[in-house]
Design an enzyme around this catalytic site. Structure first.
Site, PDB file in Angstrom:
ATOM      1  N   ASN A 156       0.853  -1.181   0.000  1.00 39.87           N
ATOM      2  CA  ASN A 156       0.000   0.000   0.000  1.00 39.87           C
ATOM      3  C   ASN A 156       0.892   1.236   0.000  1.00 39.87           C
ATOM      4  O   ASN A 156       1.529   1.558   1.002  1.00 39.87           O
ATOM      5  CB  ASN A 156      -0.908   0.002   1.225  1.00 39.87           C
ATOM      6  CG  ASN A 156      -1.925  -1.106   1.186  1.00 39.87           C
ATOM      7  OD1 ASN A 156      -2.890  -1.050   0.436  1.00 39.87           O
ATOM      8  ND2 ASN A 156      -1.695  -2.156   1.978  1.00 39.87           N
ATOM      9  N   GLU A 157       0.933   1.909  -1.119  1.00 44.05           N
ATOM     10  CA  GLU A 157       1.817   3.049  -1.281  1.00 44.05           C
ATOM     11  C   GLU A 157       1.281   4.269  -0.533  1.00 44.05           C
ATOM     12  O   GLU A 157       0.093   4.327  -0.180  1.00 44.05           O
ATOM     13  CB  GLU A 157       1.963   3.394  -2.765  1.00 44.05           C
ATOM     14  CG  GLU A 157       2.515   2.266  -3.621  1.00 44.05           C
ATOM     15  CD  GLU A 157       3.989   1.979  -3.362  1.00 44.05           C
ATOM     16  OE1 GLU A 157       4.535   2.455  -2.346  1.00 44.05           O
ATOM     17  OE2 GLU A 157       4.601   1.266  -4.172  1.00 44.05           O
ATOM     18  N   PRO A 158       2.152   5.255  -0.269  1.00 45.04           N
ATOM     19  CA  PRO A 158       1.679   6.507   0.326  1.00 45.04           C
ATOM     20  C   PRO A 158       0.488   7.059  -0.454  1.00 45.04           C
ATOM     21  O   PRO A 158       0.488   7.082  -1.683  1.00 45.04           O
ATOM     22  CB  PRO A 158       2.903   7.413   0.225  1.00 45.04           C
ATOM     23  CG  PRO A 158       4.061   6.472   0.310  1.00 45.04           C
ATOM     24  CD  PRO A 158       3.617   5.246  -0.441  1.00 45.04           C
ATOM     25  N   SER A 160      -2.546   5.682   0.176  1.00 46.16           N
ATOM     26  CA  SER A 160      -3.571   4.645   0.318  1.00 46.16           C
ATOM     27  C   SER A 160      -4.504   4.997   1.471  1.00 46.16           C
ATOM     28  O   SER A 160      -4.064   5.353   2.566  1.00 46.16           O
ATOM     29  CB  SER A 160      -2.922   3.285   0.575  1.00 46.16           C
ATOM     30  OG  SER A 160      -2.116   2.883  -0.521  1.00 46.16           O
ATOM     31  N   THR A 175       9.460   2.278  -4.068  1.00 52.96           N
ATOM     32  CA  THR A 175       9.274   0.834  -3.910  1.00 52.96           C
ATOM     33  C   THR A 175      10.033   0.069  -4.982  1.00 52.96           C
ATOM     34  O   THR A 175      10.684  -0.951  -4.712  1.00 52.96           O
ATOM     35  CB  THR A 175       7.781   0.482  -3.975  1.00 52.96           C
ATOM     36  OG1 THR A 175       7.099   1.182  -2.924  1.00 52.96           O
ATOM     37  CG2 THR A 175       7.563  -1.009  -3.818  1.00 52.96           C
TER      38      THR A 175
END
Length: 641
Positions: A156-158, A160, A175
């Site tokens: 879950n990337e920044p 999310s 990532t």
């Protein structure tokens, strides 16, 4: 250790990552057994990555030696790259099978892994099915997590949302850069992945987040002490009633209770704490140490230090003298004619010249991390040996290997030299590299060529520093020889090679890489080999006069409060060091595994050495062009053994 009221998530800190992993494994095992006693399934959320490997190793050991059964376990994996076939080298599904699932008695029908091989139009339904399977089992009992430097949990990337569910996401550049070492370059990392959502993770009844190493210290502090928000998804754990961060000392080093415990309450003012507090005070106020006043101490919450140890003047002088004593232009000690009254002790000046072994994990760490000190040791007349622990062959670009193979082929033809199978080799290399798939393991012949490239560069780099060719030792430790980023465990063969070298040379000084943030963990493994070998040799008569020094530089640097020997470099030595680094042409301009720092290695090294010198200068010490810092091993603490 003092607790911090600003910590918004519970943290448990262990001296070593191995101790932390054993603790996590015990909690998981206790839960599995408890669920079995209640005749109900145990639902585990599992994660891939370097941190949980030792947790899975301990669980496998408990299964084999303590009858820990996984028959009642239902396993759900956190994420998977997309597209990704289940048994590709970089597959998270393959990782889980290799490290845990294939070694325990969990029924295959109870393993739920996200499938990165599905057609895109089937992904949404697959993700929904995973969510439904979790709900049908009553939810996840325990979710194991790791964390990257951007603070994502799962993938879950920044940005999310805290309520998002299992889905396909697009990976951001951080990532993909962090994953580059697994894929032999960031350009080979998939742009998408499947991941459990933040909401799915937060519904777990218990969450354990593992974070080990200095590279995680910054994001751990933000996660624990920062404000919750989508920009750092891991901060959402602050609102979970049963989340726990399991940390080693390095990952916890930026937490206030570790970094500045005096801000939280009473502390024991030993030398180490005093040095750190005063250096931090000097840097916070922008004043040299000897200019600090009682008022400065009081305004920064250091009243207790004044009360315990007297005036600012006395404390300032104490810390200043300590820092001054760390500076040494003679890292191997001084000959009799150069000794002066007041010289710093600790380098056995009664032995001169010394026999010295510098262990270099990769073929360029010697010159990158302590090239200036290496030059100084050779110039001052010591017998200096460099031991290259691994070939470093996985860090060579394919086009470089092809170029060298073509050169040899053309050279032999130009001068009419006998091919002796050269044509066949050249044909193999050309065919293999031109048809190589992303992430594919090199053939043995290509690995050998890449290893020879790095060996020739190491020779040239060492020659720039004045090291004799017959003092270079290429150990090729077996643990590294997999052709993959994933390496084998340390074996007796690795130790035997290292011990044989130590007993042959019987060094008075050993230099080893204490820089543990390299992207694929080779430094950590290499240091463990050295320290285990030293412990095996500690009863040898020669070892009594041996000192072990840790260097850094390729990935990070020692802070002034940590440094026990600071070797100043002149502008000329900085230039010579740069030239030695330049000899490693396969790592020049662009490294295959750059890590999180986009600069070239020579730029990193020069910037870090210059910054250490600047910090010494602003603390009130002499001004130098650059400084390389070292910490002495006490024979007990340090890396995992």
């Amino acid at each position: 250790m003092i607790s911090n009221p600003n910590e918004r998530i519970s943290c448990r800190i262990y001296d070593r990552a191995s101790d932390a992993s054993i603790a996590a494994a015990k909690e998981i095992a206790t839960l599995i057994r408890h669920c079995r006693e209640q005749s109900r399934p145990c639902v585990l959320g599992l994660v891939a990555g370097s941190s949980p490997v030792s947790v899975y190793q301990e669980l496998v050991r408990m299964h084999r030696e303590e009858s820990l059964s996984f028959a009642n376990v239902f396993a759900f994996n956190l994420d998977e790259y997309y597209p990704m076939q289940p048994m590709e080298l970089q597959s998270i599904a393959r990782f889980m099978h290799e490290h845990l699932l294939d070694h325990v008695d969990i029924p295959s029908s109870q393993i739920h892994l996200l499938d990165g091989s599905l057609p895109r139009d089937e992904v949404a339904a697959h993700c929904h099915e995973i969510e439904r399977a979790i709900q049908n089992l009553g939810g996840i009992d325990l979710q194991l997590l790791g964390i990257n430097r951007a603070g994502h949990i799962g993938l879950n990337e920044p940005g999310s949302d805290r309520g998002c569910r299992t889905r396909m996401i697009t990976l951001d550049q951080i990532t993909r850069t962090d994953a580059a070492s697994d894929f032999f370059g960031s350009e080979n990392v998939p742009r998408h992945a499947l991941t459990m959502g933040v909401g799915t993770i937060l519904e777990a009844k218990r969450i354990l987040l593992l974070a080990y190493g200095e590279g995680k210290a910054g994001i751990v502090k933000r996660t624990v002490e920062g404000f919750a928000g989508a920009s750092v998804p891991s901060t959402f754990l602050q609102n979970h009633p049963a989340a726990l961060l399991i940390l080693d000392a390095a990952a916890a080093s930026n937490l206030t209770r570790v970094q500045s415990p005096w801000l939280l309450g009473e502390v024991t003012w030993d030398d180490k704490t005093i040095h750190r507090a005063v250096i931090d005070l000097s840097e916070a106020t922008g004043k040299a140490i000897l200019k600090l006043t009682d008022a400065d101490y009081n305004e920064q919450g250091l009243q207790d230090l004044l009360a315990a140890h007297g005036s600012a003047y006395d404390i300032n002088l104490r810390v200043f003298r300590h820092l001054h004593s760390t500076i040494s232009g003679w890292p191997g000690g001084k000959p009799a004619h150069a000794k002066q009254v007041g010289d710093r002790p600790g380098n056995r000046d009664d032995i001169f010249p010394k026999r010295i072994v510098l262990f270099s994990p990769h073929p360029d760490d010697d010159v990158i991390s302590m090239g200036g000190t290496l030059i100084r040791l050779v110039d001052q007349g010591h017998e200096v040996h460099v031991a290259y622990q691994t070939s470093g062959n996985i860090a060579v670009f394919d086009e470089d290997a092809l170029r060298y193979a073509e050169f040899v082929e053309d050279f032999c033809r130009q001068f009419g030299l006998s091919a002796n199978g050269l044509d066949e080799l050249a044909e193999h290399v050309d065919a293999f590299l031109r048809n190589k798939k992303a992430g594919q393991i090199d053939s043995e012949q290509v690995q050998d060529i890449k290893g020879l490239i790095r060996r020739s560069e190491a020779r040239e780099g060492a020659r720039c520093c004045g090291v004799a060719d017959d003092h270079l030792h290429f150990l090729d430790l077996p643990f590294y020889q997999t052709g993959r980023v994933k390496k084998s465990p340390i074996t007796e063969a690795d130790l035997d090679i290292t011990i044989d070298l130590l007993r042959k040379i019987q060094p008075h000084q050993i230099y080893a890489a204490g820089d543990l943030s390299d992207p694929h963990g080779t430094h950590r493994t290499c240091l463990s080999v050295i320290l285990q070998s030293c412990l095996r040799c500690q009863d040898d008569p020669w070892y009594e006069s041996t000192a072990v020094w840790f260097y850094r530089g390729a990935w990070q640097e020692w802070a002034p409060h940590q440094i026990e020997m600071a070797v100043p470099l002149s502008p000329e030595e900085v230039q010579r060091k740069r030239m030695a680094i330049f000899k490693h042409q396969s790592q020049k301009d662009r490294a295959l595994f750059p890590g999180s720092d986009a600069r070239e290695f020579w730029q990193r090294a020069e910037a870090r050495n210059a910054e250490t010198a600047r910090r010494y200068d602003t603390l009130g010490l002499a001004e130098y062009a650059a400084i390389e810092g070292f910490v002495r091993w006490d024979g007990e603490s340090g890396i995992e053994l």
